[in-house]
Design a protein around this motif. Structure first.
Motif, short mmCIF file in Angstrom:
data_model
loop_
_atom_site.label_atom_id
_atom_site.label_comp_id
_atom_site.label_asym_id
_atom_site.label_seq_id
_atom_site.Cartn_x
_atom_site.Cartn_y
_atom_site.Cartn_z
N TYR A 1 29.11 58.68 23.16
CA TYR A 1 30.02 59.10 24.23
C TYR A 1 29.27 59.38 25.53
O TYR A 1 29.75 60.10 26.40
CB TYR A 1 30.82 60.34 23.81
N LEU A 2 28.08 58.82 25.68
CA LEU A 2 27.32 58.89 26.92
C LEU A 2 27.26 57.49 27.53
O LEU A 2 27.19 56.49 26.81
CB LEU A 2 25.91 59.41 26.67
N PHE A 3 27.29 57.44 28.87
CA PHE A 3 27.27 56.16 29.55
C PHE A 3 26.27 56.20 30.70
O PHE A 3 26.05 57.25 31.31
CB PHE A 3 28.66 55.80 30.08
N TRP A 4 25.68 55.05 30.98
CA TRP A 4 24.67 54.93 32.02
C TRP A 4 25.14 53.91 33.04
O TRP A 4 25.43 52.76 32.69
CB TRP A 4 23.34 54.51 31.39
N LYS A 5 25.21 54.34 34.30
CA LYS A 5 25.63 53.43 35.35
C LYS A 5 24.46 52.54 35.76
O LYS A 5 23.38 53.02 36.07
CB LYS A 5 26.14 54.21 36.56
N LEU A 6 24.71 51.26 35.77
CA LEU A 6 23.69 50.29 36.15
C LEU A 6 23.22 50.59 37.57
O LEU A 6 24.02 50.63 38.51
CB LEU A 6 24.27 48.87 36.09
N PRO A 7 21.92 50.84 37.76
CA PRO A 7 21.42 51.25 39.09
C PRO A 7 21.54 50.13 40.13
O PRO A 7 21.47 48.95 39.80
CB PRO A 7 19.96 51.62 38.82
N GLN A 8 21.68 50.54 41.36
CA GLN A 8 21.85 49.57 42.45
C GLN A 8 20.59 48.74 42.66
O GLN A 8 20.65 47.65 43.23
CB GLN A 8 22.21 50.31 43.74
N SER A 9 19.44 49.24 42.21
CA SER A 9 18.19 48.50 42.40
C SER A 9 18.23 47.14 41.71
O SER A 9 17.57 46.18 42.16
CB SER A 9 17.01 49.32 41.88
N ILE A 10 18.98 47.01 40.63
CA ILE A 10 19.07 45.73 39.92
C ILE A 10 19.65 44.65 40.83
O ILE A 10 19.21 43.49 40.81
CB ILE A 10 19.92 45.89 38.64
N PHE A 11 20.62 45.02 41.63
CA PHE A 11 21.32 44.03 42.45
C PHE A 11 20.49 43.55 43.64
O PHE A 11 20.93 42.67 44.38
CB PHE A 11 22.66 44.61 42.92
N SER A 12 19.30 44.11 43.82
CA SER A 12 18.39 43.63 44.86
C SER A 12 17.36 42.65 44.32
O SER A 12 16.54 42.13 45.08
CB SER A 12 17.66 44.82 45.51
N CYS A 13 17.41 42.37 42.99
CA CYS A 13 16.45 41.48 42.36
C CYS A 13 16.86 40.02 42.60
O CYS A 13 17.89 39.57 42.08
CB CYS A 13 16.34 41.78 40.87
N LYS A 14 16.08 39.29 43.35
CA LYS A 14 16.42 37.91 43.72
C LYS A 14 15.88 36.87 42.74
O LYS A 14 16.15 35.67 42.91
CB LYS A 14 15.88 37.60 45.13
N THR A 15 15.11 37.31 41.74
CA THR A 15 14.44 36.36 40.85
C THR A 15 15.09 36.27 39.47
O THR A 15 14.63 35.49 38.63
CB THR A 15 12.96 36.75 40.68
N LEU A 16 16.13 37.05 39.22
CA LEU A 16 16.76 37.05 37.90
C LEU A 16 17.39 35.69 37.58
O LEU A 16 18.14 35.14 38.39
CB LEU A 16 17.83 38.13 37.81
N VAL A 17 17.10 35.20 36.39
CA VAL A 17 17.71 33.97 35.88
C VAL A 17 18.63 34.28 34.71
O VAL A 17 19.67 33.63 34.53
CB VAL A 17 16.62 32.96 35.44
N VAL A 18 18.27 35.29 33.90
CA VAL A 18 19.05 35.69 32.73
C VAL A 18 19.28 37.20 32.79
O VAL A 18 18.34 37.97 32.98
CB VAL A 18 18.32 35.33 31.41
N LEU A 19 20.54 37.63 32.62
CA LEU A 19 20.88 39.04 32.59
C LEU A 19 21.80 39.31 31.40
O LEU A 19 22.90 38.75 31.31
CB LEU A 19 21.57 39.46 33.89
N ASN A 20 21.33 40.16 30.48
CA ASN A 20 22.11 40.54 29.30
C ASN A 20 22.35 42.05 29.35
O ASN A 20 21.40 42.83 29.39
CB ASN A 20 21.37 40.19 28.00
N LEU A 21 23.62 42.45 29.30
CA LEU A 21 23.99 43.87 29.32
C LEU A 21 24.83 44.18 28.09
O LEU A 21 25.85 43.52 27.85
CB LEU A 21 24.78 44.21 30.59
N TYR A 22 24.39 45.20 27.34
CA TYR A 22 25.06 45.51 26.07
C TYR A 22 25.21 47.02 25.93
O TYR A 22 24.25 47.78 26.14
CB TYR A 22 24.24 44.96 24.90
N GLY A 23 26.42 47.47 25.56
CA GLY A 23 26.59 48.85 25.13
C GLY A 23 27.06 49.80 26.21
O GLY A 23 27.93 49.48 27.03
#
Length: 489
Positions: free
Chosen positions: A159-181
C-alpha cells in the motif's frame, strides 16, 4: 563465490565485506610446492574480461576484485547493473528513516558511488519500497546522467507508492523503459524520449491522461506492453503512436481455471496505423481502433471475461436483461475481431463463455489470413465456421478443443448451408488437438471433403483408447485431396 563467501580455485583465499565504499581483505598465499595455478583469464583484454563477468551476479563480480590488483576495479567499469533486494543485503533494514549498513539501500548507494564507467547501458532494479527511504530518487538521478539506455524498475510496496521522479524524463538516451508495480506515472506536459523504442507498463498507477502524455513524448516508439489489474474506477486512456509496430494489452487478473475475478472497467482508444503485431488478453470491455490496421501481420487474442460478476444487495436476476447483455457481449467480440481483418496470422481463444453463442458472427473478409490457430470450446463453433467462410486464402489451420467435458446443447459444428468453397484452393495443413466428441467427426469430415490441395492432416486424440475406432471412422471419410497424409496420434 560472492560477498561474504570464500573464493575457491584462485591464488588467494579471501573474504570480502562492502562497507562505506571500502573493501577489506584477508588472504593467505598457497605454498609454492603445491600445484601451480595458471592465470589465463587475466591475460585477456579488459573489454573481454568485463564481457565475461557480465554474466555473473553483481555480488559475485565485486568478489573477483580480490584476485589481483588488475581485477580490483574492473567491476566499476561495468555498463550493466542488476540489483535485486531479494539477493543483495538485507531489504528489511531500510525502513526506519535511514538505511543501515549492509542493507540493500546502503549497498546500492555504495555501488553507485564507486562505479566509474563513463556510461551505464542497463540498470535493473528490484526494490521493496520503504516508508521513509528517500534514496530511490537519488539513485535514479545518478544513473540517468550516465547515458542510460535501458531502465528496468520493479518496485514493490504494501500500500505504498513511489512517484516516478522528473529526472527520468530528462534522459535523452533511453531506448528501453520497463516500469512495474508500485509506481505512479505522472509525466510533465512537455518532454521527449527521442530514441525510446520499447516501453512496458505493468500494474502501475496512472494520473489522468498520463498515458497520452507519455506516448506524446516518444516519437519513435515501436513496442508497447500494457498490463492492468482490477480498478476501482473507470479507466480511460488513449494510445496514440504513429510509429508503433507491436502492442500487447492485458486487462484483468485470472484464476488458475481461467476465470476472472476483481472489478475492471475501461475505455481504450487506439490510434496505431503502423501496427504489425497485436496481442490482447483478459477482460474485454470498450476498445476502439481509431485507424485501420492496414499493416497488421499477427494477432493473438484471448478473452477471459467481459465484466465483473454482479452480486450484491441491489442485484436481481432478469432473464431478458441477461439475454440482451449476452448478445451485446458477443457482438463486442465480433466487432473486435472485425477490426483485425487485415491480419495474416491469427490466434483466438476464450474462456467457456456461454454468451458467445448468442448473436450472429458476421465477420469481415479476412483476405490476407493465411494461418489460423483457433482454440474452440462449447460456445465458439459458429465463430470458427464464420472465420473459415471468410478466409479465402487460408493455408494452415490449427484447432484445439478446450472443453473438459461434453455439454448437451445445440452449439456444435454444423456444415454451412451456403459454403463459398474457401477451403478448396489454399488449405495445405490441418491440425486438430483434443479430438474425442461425436460432433468433431463432422468437422474433420468437412475439412477432408472440402480441402482440395490438403497435404497433411494430423489428429491428436484426447483418449488413446479411442484411437482405433476413430481411425476406422476417419479412414472412411471422402477426401478431396488424394495426396493428403493423414495421421492420428
Amino acid at each position: 563465490m560472492g560477498i561474504g563467501k570464500t573464493l575457491r580455485g584462485g591464488v588467494v583465499d579471501a573474504k570480502l565485506r562492502l562497507f562505506d565504499g571500502r573493501i577489506e581483505e584477508k588472504s593467505q598465499k598457497r605454498s609454492p610446492k603445491k600445484d601451480t595455478w595458471v592465470d589465463r583469464i587475466s591475460d585477456l583484454p579488459e573489454s573481454l574480461i568485463c564481457h565475461i563477468l557480465s554474466f555473473l551476479r553483481i555480488q559475485e563480480v565485486v568478489a573477483t576484485s580480490i584476485l589481483s590488483s588488475r581485477w580490483q576495479h574492473l567491476w566499476t567499469l561495468f555498463s550493466r547493473l542488476d540489483l535485486d533486494s531479494k539477493t543483495i543485503g538485507d531489504s528489511l533494514s531500510c525502513g526506519q528513516g535511514q538505511c543501515k549498513p549492509f542493507s540493500f539501500g546502503h549497498i546500492v548507494s555504495t555501488l553507485l558511488t564507486l562505479h566509474r564507467a563513463p556510461y551505464l547501458r542497463t540498470l535493473r532494479l528490484k526494490f521493496f519500497l520503504c516508508r521513509k527511504c528517500s534514496r530511490l530518487d537519488k539513485w535514479i538521478g545518478n544513473v540517468v546522467e550516465r547515458n542510460l539506455e535501458e531502465l528496468d524498475l520493479q518496485i514493490y510496496g504494501d500500500y505504498l507508492f513511489w512517484k516516478l521522479p522528473q529526472s527520468i524524463f530528462s534522459c535523452k538516451t533511453l531506448v528501453v523503459l520497463n516500469l512495474y508495480g508500485a509506481i505512479v506515472l505522472d509525466p510533465p506536459p512537455s518532454f521527449q524520449f527521442p530514441i525510446l523504442k520499447i516501453l512496458r507498463l505493468v500494474h502501475i498507477v496512472y494520473r489522468p491522461d498520463s498515458v497520452f502524455r507519455l506516448l506524446s513524448g516518444c516519437p519513435v516508439l515501436e513496442d508497447l506492453s500494457f498490463q492492468r489489474q482490477a480498478l476501482k474506477a473507470v479507466f480511460k486512456h488513449k494510445i496514440c503512436a504513429s510509429t508503433l509496430k507491436r502492442l500487447s494489452i492485458t486487462f484483468g487478473q485470472h484464476d488458475f481455471d481461467g476465470s476472472a475475478f476483481g472489478s475492471l472497467d475501461y475505455k481504450l482508444e487506439i490510434n496505431a496505423p503502423a501496427l504489425e503485431c497485436f496481442k490482447f488478453e483478459g477482460n474485454l470491455r470498450d476498445i476502439v481502433f481509431l485507424h485501420k490496421l492496414d499493416s497488421l501481420v499477427q494477432a493473438d487474442v484471448y478473452i477471459s471475461s467481459f465484466e465483473a460478476p454482479r452480486f450484491g444487495i441491489d442485484w436481481h436476476w432478469d432473464w431478458e436483461d441477461d439475454r440482451h447483455r449476452d448478445k451485446c457481449c458477443a457482438d463486442r467480440v465480433f466487432n473486435f475481431l472485425a477490426a483485425l481483418y487485415n491480419v495474416k496470422l491469427l490466434s483466438f481463444s476464450s474462456s467457456s463463455l456461454q454468451c458467445l453463442s448468442y448473436g450472429s458472427a458476421c465477420l469481415s473478409q479476412f483476405q490476407n489470413l493465411v494461418q489460423l490457430d483457433f482454440k474452440v470450446n462449447a460456445w465458439t463453433w459458429h465463430m470458427l465456421q464464420a472465420l473459415l467462410q471468410n478466409a479465402p486464402n487460408l493455408e494452415v489451420l490449427f484447432v484445439t478443443h478446450k472443453s473438459r467435458g461434453y455439454l448437451k446443447h445445440n452449439v456444435c459444428w454444423k456444415e454451412p448451408s451456403d459454403d463459398p468453397n474457401n477451403l478448396t484452393s489454399c488449405l495445405t495443413s490441418f491440425w486438430y488437438k483434443g479430438f474425442g466428441f461425436k460432433h468433431e467427426l463432422e468437422f474433420v469430415k468437412y475439412i477432408l471433403k472440402e480441402a482440395r490441395v490438403l497435404k497433411k492432416a494430423t489428429i491428436h486424440v484426447r483418449d488413446g483408447k479411442l484411437k482405433g475406432s476413430i481411425v476406422k471412422k476417419i479412414s472412411r471419410f471422402p477426401r478431396c485431396s488424394m495426396t493428403c497424409l493423414l495421421t492420428v496420434n
